[in-house]
Design a protein around this motif. Structure first.
Motif, PDB file in Angstrom:
ATOM      1  N   ASP A 172      94.271   6.633  74.500  1.00 23.68           N
ATOM      2  CA  ASP A 172      93.467   7.627  74.169  1.00 23.68           C
ATOM      3  C   ASP A 172      93.405   8.953  75.314  1.00 23.68           C
ATOM      4  O   ASP A 172      93.202   8.212  76.285  1.00 23.68           O
ATOM      5  CB  ASP A 172      92.283   7.724  73.563  1.00 23.68           C
ATOM      6  CG  ASP A 172      91.163   8.365  73.043  1.00 23.68           C
ATOM      7  OD1 ASP A 172      91.866   9.593  72.359  1.00 23.68           O
ATOM      8  OD2 ASP A 172      90.065   8.175  72.896  1.00 23.68           O
ATOM      9  N   VAL A 173      92.788  10.201  75.152  1.00 25.27           N
ATOM     10  CA  VAL A 173      92.414  10.783  76.136  1.00 25.27           C
ATOM     11  C   VAL A 173      91.494  10.941  76.556  1.00 25.27           C
ATOM     12  O   VAL A 173      91.206  10.116  77.808  1.00 25.27           O
ATOM     13  CB  VAL A 173      92.851  12.460  75.597  1.00 25.27           C
ATOM     14  CG1 VAL A 173      92.603  13.430  77.012  1.00 25.27           C
ATOM     15  CG2 VAL A 173      94.466  12.812  75.948  1.00 25.27           C
ATOM     16  N   GLY A 174      90.538  10.836  75.819  1.00 25.34           N
ATOM     17  CA  GLY A 174      89.415  11.031  75.701  1.00 25.34           C
ATOM     18  C   GLY A 174      88.349   9.389  76.266  1.00 25.34           C
ATOM     19  O   GLY A 174      87.734   8.879  75.481  1.00 25.34           O
ATOM     20  N   LEU A 175      88.536   8.860  77.123  1.00 26.32           N
ATOM     21  CA  LEU A 175      88.418   7.445  77.390  1.00 26.32           C
ATOM     22  C   LEU A 175      87.523   7.264  78.566  1.00 26.32           C
ATOM     23  O   LEU A 175      87.290   8.147  79.122  1.00 26.32           O
ATOM     24  CB  LEU A 175      89.704   6.726  78.348  1.00 26.32           C
ATOM     25  CG  LEU A 175      90.452   6.030  77.153  1.00 26.32           C
ATOM     26  CD1 LEU A 175      91.800   5.234  77.810  1.00 26.32           C
ATOM     27  CD2 LEU A 175      90.373   5.221  76.133  1.00 26.32           C
ATOM     28  N   PRO A 176      86.676   6.540  78.306  1.00 25.52           N
ATOM     29  CA  PRO A 176      85.306   5.691  79.071  1.00 25.52           C
ATOM     30  C   PRO A 176      85.611   5.578  80.905  1.00 25.52           C
ATOM     31  O   PRO A 176      86.893   4.503  80.933  1.00 25.52           O
ATOM     32  CB  PRO A 176      83.991   5.289  78.651  1.00 25.52           C
ATOM     33  CG  PRO A 176      85.050   3.813  77.886  1.00 25.52           C
ATOM     34  CD  PRO A 176      86.107   5.366  77.029  1.00 25.52           C
ATOM     35  N   ARG A 177      84.914   6.018  81.729  1.00 22.88           N
ATOM     36  CA  ARG A 177      85.154   5.877  83.025  1.00 22.88           C
ATOM     37  C   ARG A 177      86.227   5.940  83.791  1.00 22.88           C
ATOM     38  O   ARG A 177      86.468   5.910  84.577  1.00 22.88           O
ATOM     39  CB  ARG A 177      85.026   4.003  83.110  1.00 22.88           C
ATOM     40  CG  ARG A 177      83.592   2.990  82.744  1.00 22.88           C
ATOM     41  CD  ARG A 177      83.655   1.607  84.070  1.00 22.88           C
ATOM     42  NE  ARG A 177      84.989   0.888  82.943  1.00 22.88           N
ATOM     43  CZ  ARG A 177      84.789  -1.062  84.065  1.00 22.88           C
ATOM     44  NH1 ARG A 177      84.721  -1.120  84.811  1.00 22.88           N
ATOM     45  NH2 ARG A 177      85.855  -1.168  83.199  1.00 22.88           N
ATOM     46  N   MET A 178      87.574   6.204  82.582  1.00 23.82           N
ATOM     47  CA  MET A 178      89.186   6.463  83.841  1.00 23.82           C
ATOM     48  C   MET A 178      89.290   7.106  82.322  1.00 23.82           C
ATOM     49  O   MET A 178      90.067   6.431  81.693  1.00 23.82           O
ATOM     50  CB  MET A 178      89.765   6.043  84.068  1.00 23.82           C
ATOM     51  CG  MET A 178      90.683   6.263  85.482  1.00 23.82           C
ATOM     52  SD  MET A 178      92.056   5.260  85.573  1.00 23.82           S
ATOM     53  CE  MET A 178      90.837   4.170  87.018  1.00 23.82           C
ATOM     54  N   ASP A 179      89.630   8.278  82.907  1.00 16.20           N
ATOM     55  CA  ASP A 179      90.277   9.061  81.259  1.00 16.20           C
ATOM     56  C   ASP A 179      91.844   8.782  80.877  1.00 16.20           C
ATOM     57  O   ASP A 179      92.534   8.238  82.003  1.00 16.20           O
ATOM     58  CB  ASP A 179      89.542  11.032  81.449  1.00 16.20           C
ATOM     59  CG  ASP A 179      91.285  11.895  82.426  1.00 16.20           C
ATOM     60  OD1 ASP A 179      92.135  11.080  82.638  1.00 16.20           O
ATOM     61  OD2 ASP A 179      90.058  12.629  82.513  1.00 16.20           O
ATOM     62  N   GLY A 180      92.363   9.203  79.669  1.00 18.47           N
ATOM     63  CA  GLY A 180      93.597   8.582  79.914  1.00 18.47           C
ATOM     64  C   GLY A 180      94.793   9.580  80.893  1.00 18.47           C
ATOM     65  O   GLY A 180      95.459   8.565  81.039  1.00 18.47           O
ATOM     66  N   PHE A 181      94.125  10.377  80.875  1.00 25.68           N
ATOM     67  CA  PHE A 181      95.262  11.338  81.991  1.00 25.68           C
ATOM     68  C   PHE A 181      94.930  10.822  83.077  1.00 25.68           C
ATOM     69  O   PHE A 181      96.723  10.716  84.115  1.00 25.68           O
ATOM     70  CB  PHE A 181      94.756  12.919  82.404  1.00 25.68           C
ATOM     71  CG  PHE A 181      94.578  13.644  80.856  1.00 25.68           C
ATOM     72  CD1 PHE A 181      96.147  13.827  79.919  1.00 25.68           C
ATOM     73  CD2 PHE A 181      93.900  15.065  80.495  1.00 25.68           C
ATOM     74  CE1 PHE A 181      96.099  14.479  79.456  1.00 25.68           C
ATOM     75  CE2 PHE A 181      93.968  15.724  79.401  1.00 25.68           C
ATOM     76  CZ  PHE A 181      95.144  15.077  78.838  1.00 25.68           C
ATOM     77  N   GLU A 182      94.503  10.547  84.008  1.00 32.39           N
ATOM     78  CA  GLU A 182      94.074   9.172  85.081  1.00 32.39           C
ATOM     79  C   GLU A 182      94.959   8.010  85.065  1.00 32.39           C
ATOM     80  O   GLU A 182      95.523   7.817  85.954  1.00 32.39           O
ATOM     81  CB  GLU A 182      93.004   9.203  85.311  1.00 32.39           C
ATOM     82  CG  GLU A 182      92.648   8.717  86.765  1.00 32.39           C
ATOM     83  CD  GLU A 182      93.464   9.377  87.935  1.00 32.39           C
ATOM     84  OE1 GLU A 182      93.402   8.634  89.208  1.00 32.39           O
ATOM     85  OE2 GLU A 182      93.868  10.297  87.631  1.00 32.39           O
ATOM     86  N   VAL A 183      94.981   7.361  83.447  1.00 32.95           N
ATOM     87  CA  VAL A 183      95.483   5.982  83.414  1.00 32.95           C
ATOM     88  C   VAL A 183      96.885   6.436  83.157  1.00 32.95           C
ATOM     89  O   VAL A 183      97.709   5.376  84.276  1.00 32.95           O
ATOM     90  CB  VAL A 183      95.046   5.276  82.122  1.00 32.95           C
ATOM     91  CG1 VAL A 183      95.886   3.985  81.664  1.00 32.95           C
ATOM     92  CG2 VAL A 183      93.425   5.154  81.955  1.00 32.95           C
ATOM     93  N   LEU A 184      97.397   7.608  82.879  1.00 29.27           N
ATOM     94  CA  LEU A 184      98.690   7.714  82.795  1.00 29.27           C
ATOM     95  C   LEU A 184      99.624   8.262  84.351  1.00 29.27           C
ATOM     96  O   LEU A 184     100.363   7.285  84.244  1.00 29.27           O
ATOM     97  CB  LEU A 184      99.101   8.867  81.365  1.00 29.27           C
ATOM     98  CG  LEU A 184     100.731   9.250  81.551  1.00 29.27           C
ATOM     99  CD1 LEU A 184     101.598   8.432  80.685  1.00 29.27           C
ATOM    100  CD2 LEU A 184     100.538  10.321  80.443  1.00 29.27           C
ATOM    101  N   ALA A 185      98.914   8.956  84.473  1.00 30.16           N
ATOM    102  CA  ALA A 185      98.966   9.480  86.256  1.00 30.16           C
ATOM    103  C   ALA A 185      99.194   7.898  87.388  1.00 30.16           C
ATOM    104  O   ALA A 185      99.912   7.855  87.383  1.00 30.16           O
ATOM    105  CB  ALA A 185      98.135  10.372  86.801  1.00 30.16           C
ATOM    106  N   ARG A 186      98.331   6.883  87.285  1.00 28.13           N
ATOM    107  CA  ARG A 186      98.564   5.543  87.738  1.00 28.13           C
ATOM    108  C   ARG A 186      99.676   4.592  87.886  1.00 28.13           C
ATOM    109  O   ARG A 186     100.662   3.928  88.350  1.00 28.13           O
ATOM    110  CB  ARG A 186      96.544   5.141  87.646  1.00 28.13           C
ATOM    111  CG  ARG A 186      95.500   5.545  88.375  1.00 28.13           C
ATOM    112  CD  ARG A 186      94.660   4.695  88.227  1.00 28.13           C
ATOM    113  NE  ARG A 186      94.757   3.721  88.739  1.00 28.13           N
ATOM    114  CZ  ARG A 186      94.099   3.922  89.529  1.00 28.13           C
ATOM    115  NH1 ARG A 186      93.932   4.590  90.878  1.00 28.13           N
ATOM    116  NH2 ARG A 186      93.970   2.025  90.176  1.00 28.13           N
ATOM    117  N   LEU A 187      99.895   4.848  85.850  1.00 28.16           N
ATOM    118  CA  LEU A 187     101.124   4.124  85.749  1.00 28.16           C
ATOM    119  C   LEU A 187     102.478   4.931  86.203  1.00 28.16           C
ATOM    120  O   LEU A 187     103.121   4.270  86.239  1.00 28.16           O
ATOM    121  CB  LEU A 187     100.622   3.686  84.048  1.00 28.16           C
ATOM    122  CG  LEU A 187     101.814   3.418  83.137  1.00 28.16           C
ATOM    123  CD1 LEU A 187     102.091   1.812  83.363  1.00 28.16           C
ATOM    124  CD2 LEU A 187     102.193   3.576  82.220  1.00 28.16           C
TER     125      LEU A 187
END
Length: 223
Positions: free
Chosen positions: A51-66
């Motif tokens: 999901d894009v709208g996540l608490p603590r770290m949004d989905g875009f940042e999770v994807l970018a880090r992956l």
């Protein structure tokens, strides 16, 4: 096959998880971006639904880090945002597919299945090892003219082996595919599943070979 689902709407997360589990998939469910980032850095998955709208770290940042870690794991993004710029941003970060909320569960299932084909079978619908054939759409194994009857654990082990032709998989790697985050991963239990699978493959020119100290390999043996 193991799927990571990251969705902070608890009811939606439960509905999606149950739908994917009904197809025999192992589903880990998390509800925030930091937990997702940690899981993606330490666990093996075939697909992530993020999901894009996540608490603590949004989905875009999770994807970018992956993607920053060089991981090519297929990712399906979920979003309630209708802005085209957001979708383009996600795709530019490396998302493989996008699904806007609200959505039908059948559409999500179809998109996950398509990403699994790409991830596990290189885009093919079937994987073969001699007379053993695995069909990803039906998630059935056939041996010659007969369908194999497998428990869910046996299914997960054999899926992992047939998806990696010519590659030895350790007990720890197999356990990571069989057990979810909420279960105690038991590498020793893998020996039991391997033993059962060997009995079901007995008499056919396909076998699970042990490489002592390394792991197991699925091999077609000429008659």
């Amino acid at each position: 096959m193991r799927v990571l689902l990251v969705e902070d709407h608890l009811q939606l997360a439960e509905s999606v998880a149950q739908a994917l589990k009904s197809h025999g998939l192992t589903v880990d469910v998390l509800h925030d971006g930091v937990a997702a980032d940690l899981a993606l850095a330490s666990e093996e998955y075939a697909v992530a639904v993020l999901d894009v709208g996540l608490p603590r770290m949004d989905g875009f940042e999770v994807l970018a880090r992956l993607r920053g870690r060089g991981k090519t794991l297929p990712v399906l993004m979920l979003t309630a945002r209708s802005d085209v710029k957001d979708r383009v941003h996600g795709l530019n970060l490396g998302a493989d597919d996008y699904l806007a909320k609200p959505f039908e569960l059948t559409e999500l299932e179809a998109r996950v299945k398509a990403l699994l084909r790409r991830s596990v079978l290189g885009g093919e619908r079937q994987q073969r090892c001699g007379p053993l054939v695995y069909d990803l759409d039906t998630r059935r194994f056939a041996l010659g003219n007969d369908n194999l009857t497998l428990t869910s654990r046996e299914q997960s082990v054999l899926e992992a082996l047939i998806a990696r032709p010519g590659r030895v998989m350790s007990k720890e790697q197999l356990a990571a595919q069989v057990f979810g985050l909420d279960e105690e991963a038991s590498p020793d239990a893998i020996e039991i599943y391997i033993h059962r699978l060997r009995k079901k493959l007995d008499g056919h020119p396909v076998a699970i070979v042990t490489f002592r100290g390394l792991g197991y390999l699925l091999e077609h043996r000429d008659a």
